[in-house]
Design an enzyme around this catalytic site. Structure first.
Site, mmCIF file in Angstrom:
data_model
loop_
_atom_site.group_PDB
_atom_site.id
_atom_site.type_symbol
_atom_site.label_atom_id
_atom_site.label_comp_id
_atom_site.label_asym_id
_atom_site.label_seq_id
_atom_site.Cartn_x
_atom_site.Cartn_y
_atom_site.Cartn_z
ATOM 1 N N SER A 201 3.058 3.371 -12.998
ATOM 2 C CA SER A 201 2.340 2.223 -13.532
ATOM 3 C C SER A 201 0.901 2.609 -13.831
ATOM 4 O O SER A 201 0.289 3.378 -13.089
ATOM 5 C CB SER A 201 2.366 1.065 -12.523
ATOM 6 O OG SER A 201 1.652 -0.053 -13.000
ATOM 7 N N CYS A 326 1.275 -8.016 -4.441
ATOM 8 C CA CYS A 326 2.407 -8.752 -5.004
ATOM 9 C C CYS A 326 2.912 -9.836 -4.061
ATOM 10 O O CYS A 326 3.731 -10.663 -4.447
ATOM 11 C CB CYS A 326 3.543 -7.788 -5.338
ATOM 12 S SG CYS A 326 3.067 -6.586 -6.602
#
Length: 381
Positions: A201, A326
């Site tokens: 990412s 998250c």
């Protein structure tokens, strides 16, 4: 607020000036669709493929083995679901992962269980490391995939990826690793480490949010996760985000070309922060002290509410977290800390400080000057 210290680099990182400069032409004049045949499209296509070549080289892959995605979570989902559904056609409906993976892997595995797949969740030991022999013992005749993260996003422990990859290769099982926290920070060679699929990412290494990639070793068949157009050689539909892809390539080049020096500097800052923080009574370090990411510090501070601690640190200009971004806002104790045997109440007192390229010795000393008073205030309130 006397000082601002950003110490949550595991959550995200700022785009650097060199990365932004590399991206700007593709946000302005070079705006063509890379699937178009005219000159603006061809210009974008050239940038796309040059970026693919650059990124692939830094992880030891071939350009044709790299597919761009919207981020690490999509890459993880594609790896697990794409392989599981493909190999289910051969009667292989068993997966192996660990109980302290990122939720992108855990929730993908749980979704597959609802489709009728069987998943083994390996335990993680108190030092935060996975034992290769336990991976080997869990492999069955119907095992399709093993997924073990390269480095944990909360406690920073680095797993024995090459050993696990060798076991999987010998047993004929596909091996995936979520390397979102590792790419650009640790040396990676997918061929030497027997990695079949790897997720990465951009926003963890100073590229923009919303860009990632999945490496798929040549010869592996994987079902599509996103259908539509013929982009990414027909494997992942959607017009490629050229500016973000160029930014990812620039960020990874900058990170890898200075990796050794950056790691040495961050390890020194990390160790000083750990040393100072452990002087606070009732403090303990989570995860292995040696096999951990250079900038990662994860502590439990007994008798402290983690959310209140973060709010007080924020008032002093310190950005930190208690675990994965998250799961921010969750009242649950970290599943990672529970997996390594931390009691639930103690796990709720956790503090994650993750240092990055912009942090200095002065930042570390400021944290250490503020943290004891914050802890004392919470314990006596």
């Amino acid at each position: 607020m006397s000082r601002f210290v950003y110490a949550d680099n595991a959550a995200t990182t700022p785009i650097t000036e060199p990365v932004l400069r590399a991206m700007m032409p593709y946000l302005t004049e070079c705006y063509g669709n890379p699937s178009s045949m005219y000159s603006k499209g061809r210009e974008a296509k050239r940038a796309l493929e040059l970026a693919r070549e650059s990124i692939a080289e830094w992880i030891g892959a071939r350009p044709g083995e790299l597919y761009f995605t919207a981020g690490g979570s999509e890459s993880d989902n594609w790896a697990l679901k794409g392989i599981a559904r493909e190999l289910a056609l051969q009667g292989k409906k068993h997966l192996i992962t660990t109980c302290f993976e990122h939720h992108a892997v855990l929730h993908a595995a749980q979704a597959l269980e609802r489709e009728g797949f069987s998943v083994t969740y390996l335990p993680v030991h108190e030092n935060g490391l996975v034992r290769p022999e336990e991976v080997a013992n869990a492999i069955r005749e119907d095992t399709a995939l093993v997924s073990v993260m390269y480095a944990n996003n909360e406690i920073g422990t680095i797993q024995p990826i090459a050993e696990i990859g060798a076991i999987c290769r010998e047993r004929g099982v596909i091996f995936h690793t979520d390397a979102v926290q590792a790419v650009g920070t640790l040396p990676i060679d997918v061929a030497e480490q027997n990695i079949d699929l790897l997720s990465l990412s951009g926003h963890k290494l100073h590229a923009p949010k919303g860009i990632g990639a999945l490496y798929v070793r040549r010869g592996i068949t994987i079902q599509n996760l996103v259908d539509g157009g013929a982009q990414e050689r027909g494997r992942r539909a959607g017009t490629e985000n050229i500016a973000a892809i160029v930014g990812l390539a620039a960020a990874l080049r900058d990170a890898c070309s200075t990796m050794k020096e950056r790691a040495e500097r961050l390890c020194a800052l990390r160790d000083r922060l750990i040393e100072g923080a452990l002087q606070i009574p009732g403090s303990s370090l989570n995860g292995d002290a040696q096999h951990r990411l250079p900038g990662n510090v994860n502590l439990c501070l007994e008798g402290v509410d983690g959310e209140a601690m973060l709010l007080l640190l924020d008032r002093q200009g310190i950005c930190a977290s208690s675990g994965s971004a998250c799961t921010a806002g969750s009242l649950e104790a970290s599943h990672v800390l529970l997996a390594i045997g931390i009691p639930p109440e103690l796990a709720k007192s956790s503090l994650r400080l993750t240092l990055g390229d912009q942090n200095t010795e002065e930042d570390v000393e400021y944290i250490l000057s503020v943290l004891p008073a914050v802890i004392e205030r919470l314990r006596t309130s």
